[in-house]
Design an enzyme around this catalytic site. Structure first.
Site, short mmCIF file in Angstrom:
data_model
loop_
_atom_site.label_atom_id
_atom_site.label_comp_id
_atom_site.label_asym_id
_atom_site.label_seq_id
_atom_site.Cartn_x
_atom_site.Cartn_y
_atom_site.Cartn_z
N ASP A 24 3.54 -7.82 10.39
CA ASP A 24 4.54 -7.58 11.45
C ASP A 24 4.33 -8.55 12.60
O ASP A 24 5.29 -9.07 13.18
CB ASP A 24 4.43 -6.14 11.97
CG ASP A 24 5.09 -5.14 11.04
OD1 ASP A 24 5.88 -5.57 10.17
OD2 ASP A 24 4.82 -3.94 11.18
N ARG A 64 0.84 -1.19 0.00
CA ARG A 64 0.00 0.00 0.00
C ARG A 64 0.87 1.23 0.00
O ARG A 64 1.71 1.41 0.88
CB ARG A 64 -0.87 0.03 1.26
CG ARG A 64 -2.22 -0.55 1.08
CD ARG A 64 -3.01 -0.47 2.36
NE ARG A 64 -2.24 -1.01 3.48
CZ ARG A 64 -2.47 -0.73 4.75
NH1 ARG A 64 -3.41 0.11 5.09
NH2 ARG A 64 -1.75 -1.28 5.71
N THR A 70 -1.33 7.32 -0.88
CA THR A 70 -2.62 7.13 -1.59
C THR A 70 -3.41 5.96 -1.03
O THR A 70 -4.60 5.84 -1.30
CB THR A 70 -2.36 6.85 -3.08
OG1 THR A 70 -1.65 5.60 -3.18
CG2 THR A 70 -1.55 7.94 -3.74
N ASP A 75 -0.77 -4.56 12.59
CA ASP A 75 -0.20 -4.99 11.31
C ASP A 75 -0.01 -6.51 11.35
O ASP A 75 0.87 -7.02 12.05
CB ASP A 75 1.13 -4.28 11.06
CG ASP A 75 1.65 -4.57 9.65
OD1 ASP A 75 1.81 -5.76 9.31
OD2 ASP A 75 1.88 -3.62 8.90
N1 URA Z 1 -3.24 -4.57 7.13
C1 URA Z 1 -2.90 -4.95 8.37
O1 URA Z 1 -1.99 -5.77 8.56
N2 URA Z 1 -3.58 -4.42 9.41
C2 URA Z 1 -4.56 -3.54 9.26
O2 URA Z 1 -5.16 -3.12 10.25
C3 URA Z 1 -4.91 -3.14 7.95
C4 URA Z 1 -4.23 -3.68 6.90
#
Ligand code: URA
Length: 209
Positions: free
Chosen positions: A203, A104, A108, A200
Site C-alpha cells: 500500500d 494472505r 488463516t 503495509d
Molecule cells: N506485509 C506488509 O506489507 N506489512 C507487514 O507488516 C506484514 C506483512
C-alpha cells in the site's frame, strides 16, 4: 542451519528509519525500498564464485577475476516484492526476473497462490527471493517450495524486515536457505503486521490506501 545476515550499516539503518515513519510519502518510500534492496543484494552476493581470466589493460596483459558460476533469478513475491526488483537489477543486470503471487488469507494468514511466472531456465539459476516483509514467512516459504520443486538448488531470501517467527519457520523448513534483512523486528500483530514494522509495504509503495 541457514545463516541470517542483519545489515546494520548506517546507510541501511537510516533509510529504514525513513521507511518506518508513517509521514514518509510514496516517492521517498519507493526510493528507499530500491536503495535498501541494492545494498542487501550487494551483501547477498558476497559469496558469488569467481574465476580468473586473462585480459589486456592499456598497459599490460593481466590476470583478473570475474564472477563465474550460475546466473541469478530474482523472484519477486507479489506485490510488494516488485518494488525491490529494480534495486536488485541495478547490481545484477544479467539476472532474469520471475514473479510469484500469493495473498494472505486474512483468516488463516496462510498464502493462497494465484500467479507464477518464472524464467524458463530457472532450474539452472540460483534464486534471490525478494519479499520486503517476512511476517509469518508463509509467502516466502511457498515460493521457496515452488523453486525447489522446479530444481533450483541455491536460494537466498532478501527481505527488509523479518521477525523471529518467520526466520524460525524458514530455517526449520529449509535449513540450506540464507536470509538477508535490514532488521529483525519484535513480532507480528494478530492481523499479521510486523511490529514496529512499516505498515503495509504494498500500500505504501503503490498508494493503494
Ligand atoms: N506485509 C506488509 O506489507 N506489512 C507487514 O507488516 C506484514 C506483512
Amino acid at each position: 542451519m541457514g545463516n541470517v545476515y542483519v545489515m546494520d550499516h548506517p546507510l541501511i539503518v537510516h533509510k529504514l528509519s525513513l521507511m518506518r515513519d508513517k509521514y514518509t510519502g510514496g516517492k521517498e518510500f519507493r526510493e528507499a525500498v530500491e536503495e535498501i534492496s541494492s545494498l542487501l543484494c550487494y551483501e547477498a552476493a558476497h559469496d558469488f564464485p569467481m574465476k580468473e581470466v586473462e585480459i589486456e589493460t592499456p598497459i599490460a596483459r593481466s590476470k583478473v577475476k570475474v564472477i563465474s558460476g550460475k546466473k541469478i533469478a530474482l523472484v519477486t513475491i507479489l506485490r510488494s516484492g516488485i518494488g525491490m526488483a529494480n534495486g536488485a537489477l541495478r547490481l545484477i543486470p544479467s539476472a532474469k526476473v520471475g514473479h510469484i503471487g500469493s495473498y494472505r488469507d486474512p483468516k488463516t494468514l496462510q498464502p493462497v497462490d494465484y500467479y507464477c511466472k518464472l524464467p524458463n531456465d530457472i532450474d539452472r539459476r540460483d534464486a534471490f527471493v525478494l519479499d520486503p516483509m517476512l511476517a509469518t514467512g508463509g509467502k516466502a516459504l511457498a515460493a521457496i517450495r515452488e523453486l525447489k520443486n522446479r530444481g533450483v538448488e541455491r536460494i537466498k531470501v532478501i527481505c527488509i524486515l523479518a521477525v523471529p517467527e518467520s526466520i524460525k519457520a524458514i530455517q526449520d523448513a529449509f535449513p540450506d536457505v540464507d536470509i538477508y534483512c535490514a532488521s529483525i523486528d519484535e513480532g507480528i500483530t494478530p492481523e499479521g503486521y510486523i511490529v514496529p514494522g512499516m505498515g503495509d509495504a504494498g500500500d505504501r509503495m503503490f498508494g493503494t490506501k
